[in-house]
Design a protein around this motif. Structure first.
Motif, PDB file in Angstrom:
ATOM      1  N   GLY A   1       0.795  -1.226   0.000  1.00 10.53           N
ATOM      2  CA  GLY A   1       0.000   0.000   0.000  1.00 10.53           C
ATOM      3  C   GLY A   1       0.825   1.272   0.000  1.00 10.53           C
ATOM      4  N   PHE A   2       2.142   1.161  -0.187  1.00 13.81           N
ATOM      5  CA  PHE A   2       2.975   2.362  -0.208  1.00 13.81           C
ATOM      6  C   PHE A   2       2.988   2.985  -1.596  1.00 13.81           C
ATOM      7  CE2 PHE A   2       4.751   0.192   3.519  1.00 13.81           C
ATOM      8  CZ  PHE A   2       4.705   1.245   4.436  1.00 13.81           C
ATOM      9  N   ARG A   3       3.169   4.304  -1.596  1.00 12.68           N
ATOM     10  CA  ARG A   3       3.059   5.098  -2.810  1.00 12.68           C
ATOM     11  C   ARG A   3       4.348   5.849  -3.099  1.00 12.68           C
ATOM     12  NH1 ARG A   3       2.410  10.573  -2.919  1.00 12.68           N
ATOM     13  NH2 ARG A   3       1.417  11.421  -4.791  1.00 12.68           N
ATOM     14  N   LEU A   4       4.680   5.877  -4.384  1.00 13.99           N
ATOM     15  CA  LEU A   4       5.759   6.746  -4.856  1.00 13.99           C
ATOM     16  C   LEU A   4       5.082   7.855  -5.641  1.00 13.99           C
ATOM     17  CD1 LEU A   4       8.821   6.139  -4.615  1.00 13.99           C
ATOM     18  CD2 LEU A   4       8.721   5.250  -6.944  1.00 13.99           C
ATOM     19  N   GLY A   5       5.335   9.127  -5.258  1.00 13.90           N
ATOM     20  CA  GLY A   5       4.768  10.255  -6.001  1.00 13.90           C
ATOM     21  C   GLY A   5       5.866  10.942  -6.785  1.00 13.90           C
ATOM     22  N   TYR A   6       5.747  12.274  -6.907  1.00  7.57           N
ATOM     23  CA  TYR A   6       6.737  13.009  -7.705  1.00  7.57           C
ATOM     24  C   TYR A   6       7.980  13.375  -6.911  1.00  7.57           C
ATOM     25  CZ  TYR A   6       3.129  13.251 -11.235  1.00  7.57           C
ATOM     26  OH  TYR A   6       2.195  12.913 -12.161  1.00  7.57           O
ATOM     27  N   GLY A   7       7.995  13.069  -5.632  1.00  9.95           N
ATOM     28  CA  GLY A   7       9.219  13.278  -4.877  1.00  9.95           C
ATOM     29  C   GLY A   7       9.219  14.512  -3.992  1.00  9.95           C
ATOM     30  N   GLY A   8       8.076  15.181  -3.855  1.00 11.96           N
ATOM     31  CA  GLY A   8       8.013  16.348  -2.975  1.00 11.96           C
ATOM     32  C   GLY A   8       7.675  15.972  -1.539  1.00 11.96           C
ATOM     33  N   GLY A   9       7.183  14.767  -1.326  1.00 15.90           N
ATOM     34  CA  GLY A   9       6.791  14.322   0.021  1.00 15.90           C
ATOM     35  C   GLY A   9       5.492  14.955   0.495  1.00 15.90           C
ATOM     36  N   TYR A  10       4.721  15.555  -0.428  1.00 17.38           N
ATOM     37  CA  TYR A  10       3.554  16.342   0.003  1.00 17.38           C
ATOM     38  C   TYR A  10       2.445  15.499   0.617  1.00 17.38           C
ATOM     39  CZ  TYR A  10       5.629  20.530  -1.828  1.00 17.38           C
ATOM     40  OH  TYR A  10       6.466  21.582  -2.026  1.00 17.38           O
ATOM     41  N   PHE A  11       2.148  14.350   0.005  1.00 19.77           N
ATOM     42  CA  PHE A  11       1.049  13.554   0.572  1.00 19.77           C
ATOM     43  C   PHE A  11       1.420  12.990   1.934  1.00 19.77           C
ATOM     44  CE2 PHE A  11      -1.532  13.827  -3.219  1.00 19.77           C
ATOM     45  CZ  PHE A  11      -2.792  13.873  -2.627  1.00 19.77           C
ATOM     46  N   ASP A  12       2.665  12.533   2.090  1.00 15.14           N
ATOM     47  CA  ASP A  12       3.077  11.998   3.401  1.00 15.14           C
ATOM     48  C   ASP A  12       2.995  13.083   4.471  1.00 15.14           C
ATOM     49  OD1 ASP A  12       3.685   9.302   2.714  1.00 15.14           O
ATOM     50  OD2 ASP A  12       5.451  10.043   1.662  1.00 15.14           O
ATOM     51  N   ARG A  13       3.468  14.296   4.137  1.00 15.61           N
ATOM     52  CA  ARG A  13       3.395  15.396   5.116  1.00 15.61           C
ATOM     53  C   ARG A  13       1.940  15.712   5.456  1.00 15.61           C
ATOM     54  NH1 ARG A  13       6.647  18.059   1.778  1.00 15.61           N
ATOM     55  NH2 ARG A  13       8.814  17.676   2.263  1.00 15.61           N
ATOM     56  N   THR A  14       1.089  15.661   4.445  1.00 20.19           N
ATOM     57  CA  THR A  14      -0.317  16.001   4.651  1.00 20.19           C
ATOM     58  C   THR A  14      -1.000  14.951   5.515  1.00 20.19           C
ATOM     59  OG1 THR A  14      -0.267  17.015   2.484  1.00 20.19           O
ATOM     60  CG2 THR A  14      -2.450  16.601   3.417  1.00 20.19           C
ATOM     61  N   LEU A  15      -0.778  13.680   5.186  1.00 16.22           N
ATOM     62  CA  LEU A  15      -1.428  12.612   5.958  1.00 16.22           C
ATOM     63  C   LEU A  15      -0.895  12.584   7.389  1.00 16.22           C
ATOM     64  CD1 LEU A  15      -1.551   9.751   3.289  1.00 16.22           C
ATOM     65  CD2 LEU A  15      -3.403  11.267   4.025  1.00 16.22           C
ATOM     66  N   ALA A  16       0.385  12.931   7.559  1.00 17.47           N
ATOM     67  CA  ALA A  16       0.955  12.956   8.911  1.00 17.47           C
ATOM     68  C   ALA A  16       0.313  14.069   9.738  1.00 17.47           C
ATOM     69  CB  ALA A  16       2.466  13.152   8.845  1.00 17.47           C
ATOM     70  N   ALA A  17      -0.134  15.161   9.070  1.00 18.39           N
ATOM     71  CA  ALA A  17      -0.651  16.329   9.800  1.00 18.39           C
ATOM     72  C   ALA A  17      -2.159  16.250  10.052  1.00 18.39           C
ATOM     73  CB  ALA A  17      -0.333  17.602   9.008  1.00 18.39           C
ATOM     74  N   LEU A  18      -2.904  15.543   9.208  1.00 18.31           N
ATOM     75  CA  LEU A  18      -4.372  15.600   9.301  1.00 18.31           C
ATOM     76  C   LEU A  18      -4.910  14.681  10.404  1.00 18.31           C
ATOM     77  CD1 LEU A  18      -5.601  15.658   5.574  1.00 18.31           C
ATOM     78  CD2 LEU A  18      -5.671  17.519   7.251  1.00 18.31           C
TER      79      LEU A  18
END
Ligand SMILES: Nc1nc2c(c(=O)[nH]1)N(C=O)[C@@H](CNc1ccc(C(=O)N[C@@H](CCC(=O)O)C(=O)O)cc1)CN2
Ligand SMILES: Nc1ncnc2c1ncn2[C@@H]1O[C@H](COP(=O)(O)OP(=O)(O)OP(=O)(O)O)[C@@H](O)[C@H]1O
Length: 231
Positions: A170-187
């Motif tokens: 279930g892990f995801r590779l995106g464009y490399g900005g880390g934006y979704f991980d930062r967002t999910l960690a904060a919400l």
């Protein structure tokens, strides 16, 4: 995390991950040399997967978008009773991502609130702003079309995370900005998160790092992969 211990079930074969010994890679090990190797490997895998996606014909990509939309509609019906009254964050497709915009308009018509992600601050969580079919988009970071600054900021109940690559844990590779991980960690509460991508973008593992957060479901044109338990 392995496949069997999440209680997952699959609509199609889960890309060989079950054949990896569980002690093959320790995701919690924070060895700087290993972290650097993983970062380099990710950069080259992102480039490879993006080139592969870009090489597909327009009609093949359109067929993937349509198939993913069908599976998403079905998932929202069965798991969220259609998601009426809920906020779903979607995305404006760039760089060959599956195009879900017709479904976004249909969901809006069915009283689902749609939001889109914006990078308003570098290296910070994403902001989500309301979108309707009448929204006049403006250019955001990376030239991605986004709702204007006056559009309401919303907190999604369900998030669609477009992906460049995925693995069957279930892990995801995106464009490399880390934006979704930062967002999910904060919400808080964390939204139910659905990765959206091409089936062929499956990797045996993305070598998850401590900041990587696994998604709840990954949807490809072949259906739901890595489906976790009901939220
Ligand atoms: N359609 C769509 N919209 C989206 C996303 C997405 O993946 N798809 N995002 C999902 O998160 C956010 C934008 N993500 C971004 C991710 C990386 C960079 C970026 O500048 N990348 C650099 C490399 C960064 C690095 O390696 O440090 C680059 O490619 O040059 C910009 C925006 C919000 N909107
Ligand atoms: N929660 C976090 N807090 C701080 N930094 C983070 C966090 N999550 C990710 N990062 C940083 O972002 C960088 C890129 O992360 P990663 O390789 O997972 O990107 P990605 O998931 O592919 O990108 P994106 O989500 O933007 O598409 C990492 O090197 C990491 O340092």
């Amino acid at each position: 995390m392995g496949i069997t211990d999440t209680g997952s079930r699959f609509a199609s074969p889960p890309c060989l991950a079950g054949e990896i010994a569980p002690d093959y890679f320790d995701p919690m090990a924070v060895d700087p040399e290993q972290a650097r190797d993983v970062a380099r490997w990710r950069t080259s895998e992102r480039a490879r997967l993006r080139a592969e996606r870009q090489a597909l014909s327009v009609s093949d990509r359109a067929a993937v978008g349509a198939a993913v939309s069908r599976h998403l509609r079905e998932l929202l019906l069965t798991r969220f009773d259609g998601a009426q009254g809920k906020v779903i964050s979607a995305y404006w497709p760039i760089k060959g991502e599956p195009d879900l915009r017709p479904l976004m308009a249909d969901l809006h018509a069915a009283r689902v609130t749609i939001a889109l992600p914006l990078v308003e601050h570098k290296a910070a969580p994403l902001v989500f702003r309301r979108w309707t079919p009448d929204t006049i988009m403006v250019r955001g970071d990376w030239n991605i079309p986004v709702p204007p600054p006056e559009a309401d900021a919303l907190t999604p109940d369900i998030t669609l995370a477009p992906l460049v690559g995925w693995d069957s844990a279930g892990f995801r590779l995106g464009y490399g900005g880390g934006y979704f991980d930062r967002t999910l960690a904060a919400l808080r509460p964390r939204p139910f998160t659905i990765g959206i991508g091409f089936h062929s973008a499956c990797l045996i593992t993305i070598f998850p790092q401590p900041h990587d957060i696994p998604l709840d479901v990954i949807l490809t044109q072949e259906g739901a992969q890595v489906l976790r338990q009901t939220p």
